[in-house]
Design an enzyme around this catalytic site. Structure first.
Site, PDB file in Angstrom:
ATOM      1  N   HIS B  62     -49.720 -95.442 -45.303  1.00 15.45           N
ATOM      2  CA  HIS B  62     -50.993 -95.302 -45.991  1.00 15.45           C
ATOM      3  C   HIS B  62     -51.675 -94.051 -45.425  1.00 15.45           C
ATOM      4  O   HIS B  62     -51.250 -93.511 -44.391  1.00 15.45           O
ATOM      5  CB  HIS B  62     -51.857 -96.534 -45.743  1.00 15.45           C
ATOM      6  CG  HIS B  62     -51.420 -97.740 -46.526  1.00 15.45           C
ATOM      7  ND1 HIS B  62     -52.159 -98.890 -46.584  1.00 15.45           N
ATOM      8  CD2 HIS B  62     -50.315 -97.955 -47.276  1.00 15.45           C
ATOM      9  CE1 HIS B  62     -51.525 -99.770 -47.355  1.00 15.45           C
ATOM     10  NE2 HIS B  62     -50.406 -99.228 -47.784  1.00 15.45           N
ATOM     11  N   GLU B  64     -54.384 -93.552 -43.768  1.00 16.21           N
ATOM     12  CA  GLU B  64     -54.901 -93.626 -42.402  1.00 16.21           C
ATOM     13  C   GLU B  64     -53.768 -93.682 -41.378  1.00 16.21           C
ATOM     14  O   GLU B  64     -53.854 -93.096 -40.294  1.00 16.21           O
ATOM     15  CB  GLU B  64     -55.803 -94.869 -42.240  1.00 16.21           C
ATOM     16  CG  GLU B  64     -57.001 -94.904 -43.203  1.00 16.21           C
ATOM     17  CD  GLU B  64     -56.677 -95.589 -44.534  1.00 16.21           C
ATOM     18  OE1 GLU B  64     -55.514 -95.544 -44.989  1.00 16.21           O
ATOM     19  OE2 GLU B  64     -57.598 -96.177 -45.123  1.00 16.21           O
ATOM     20  N   SER B  89     -61.816 -97.399 -49.298  1.00 15.75           N
ATOM     21  CA  SER B  89     -62.008 -98.481 -48.331  1.00 15.75           C
ATOM     22  C   SER B  89     -60.656 -98.927 -47.749  1.00 15.75           C
ATOM     23  O   SER B  89     -59.717 -99.182 -48.493  1.00 15.75           O
ATOM     24  CB  SER B  89     -62.704 -99.637 -49.053  1.00 15.75           C
ATOM     25  OG  SER B  89     -63.092-100.641 -48.153  1.00 15.75           O
ATOM     26  N   CYS B  91     -57.380-100.787 -46.225  1.00 16.51           N
ATOM     27  CA  CYS B  91     -56.737-102.099 -46.352  1.00 16.51           C
ATOM     28  C   CYS B  91     -56.694-102.797 -44.997  1.00 16.51           C
ATOM     29  O   CYS B  91     -57.112-102.237 -43.980  1.00 16.51           O
ATOM     30  CB  CYS B  91     -55.317-101.946 -46.895  1.00 16.51           C
ATOM     31  SG  CYS B  91     -54.118-101.421 -45.641  1.00 16.51           S
ATOM     32  N   CYS B  94     -54.684-100.811 -42.208  1.00 17.94           N
ATOM     33  CA  CYS B  94     -55.384 -99.627 -41.702  1.00 17.94           C
ATOM     34  C   CYS B  94     -56.640-100.029 -40.935  1.00 17.94           C
ATOM     35  O   CYS B  94     -57.005 -99.404 -39.942  1.00 17.94           O
ATOM     36  CB  CYS B  94     -55.682 -98.678 -42.851  1.00 17.94           C
ATOM     37  SG  CYS B  94     -54.142 -98.059 -43.594  1.00 17.94           S
TER      38      CYS B  94
HETATM   39 ZN    ZN Z   1     -53.974 -99.094 -45.628  1.00 17.88          ZN
END
Ligand code: ZN
Ligand code: CA
Ligand code: CA
Ligand code: ZN
Lengths: 162, 162
Positions: B62, B64, B89, B91, B94
């Site tokens: 992802h 991040e 935002s 998950c 992350c």
């Molecule tokens: Zn994530």
């Protein structure tokens, strides 16, 4: 312990030992598909790996994350019929990954050297089983004793052990 | 928005646009060091990247996570003087990574297309700021509309959007 969990945890443990032999953090994991029953005869090891912080100089390839990578991209419903095996109680990132993929069951080798997100997993309905495996426990304890500087930086400071 | 957050979010947004151009999920992030003040003059972009689910066929990269990888292994206290910028935002995985590294501050481009672990972050004392950035919001909405099958599999089923 039943046959499925014995296989899953032994697979994760073999990866932890491999990592230890490479001078890495000895934490291993395995993602095992078993369908809706917990029957070994339907089981498939979809992925298994170990922490690669030292080996790949990676801040995010914990055993569970590396295992999800090893399994590759799967259809969302496959994860919901799997168990994640890990030799050590999962940290907050790996806990979050388990929740993200809605993996319904986690078997943990030991939680003496570190207690991670077990409570959060349970709050989200994930079945958490702690095997209390002395081999997992002794290997991790040995590593922390042998490499206290790694233990301090990687385990304690990043929330990775008590 | 102050200068630091403008820089951080613009850096994350550029990565989201890059991912979109590559046919990937348009979510970007940046890890910015700023020391104990939030002054732009001390700032360093330690890492920035985007979601690589499509590009690298990766279930865990992802924006991040890829950004933490891009920053590489840092001393534990460096993370405690950084802000994580992300266009969407975060998950649960992350969110857990932010908690693992004790990153004290998260700036989120938008949370209209998905609301992730904001509550958990706040419960752990992390400062969470939602910028309400319309460019972030429109790019993500466009992607979901253009690739509903990706949206369905990657976003909805894996908890990645409402
Ligand atoms: Zn994530
Ligand atoms: Ca493997
Ligand atoms: Ca980069
Ligand atoms: Zn972890």
């Amino acid at each position: 312990m039943d046959d499925l969990d014995k296989l899953g945890l032994a697979t994760a443990s073999a990866k932890a030992r491999k990592s230890y032999r490479e001078g890495g953090i000895p934490i291993g994991a395995a993602l095992v598909y078993h369908g809706s029953s917990l029957d070994l005869s339907n089981a498939v090891v979809l992925g298994c790996s170990h922490n690669q912080r030292i080996q790949k100089s990676s801040p995010t390839l914990h055993a569970e994350i590396a295992t999800l990578e090893d399994a590759g991209r799967l259809k969302a419903d496959v994860y919901t019929k799997c168990t994640m095996y890990t030799t050590l109680s999962p940290c907050s990132m790996c806990t979050g990954a388990i929740l993200l993929y809605k993996i319904p069951r986690v078997v943990i080798g030991e939680n003496k050297n570190f207690v991670g997100g077990e409570k959060l997993l349970k709050e989200h309905g994930v079945e958490v089983k702690v095997a209390g495996d002395t081999e997992c426990e002794e290997l991790m304890a040995r590593f922390i004793k042998e490499k206290p500087e790694v233990g301090k930086v990687h385990l304690y400071s990043t929330n990775y052990a008590r």
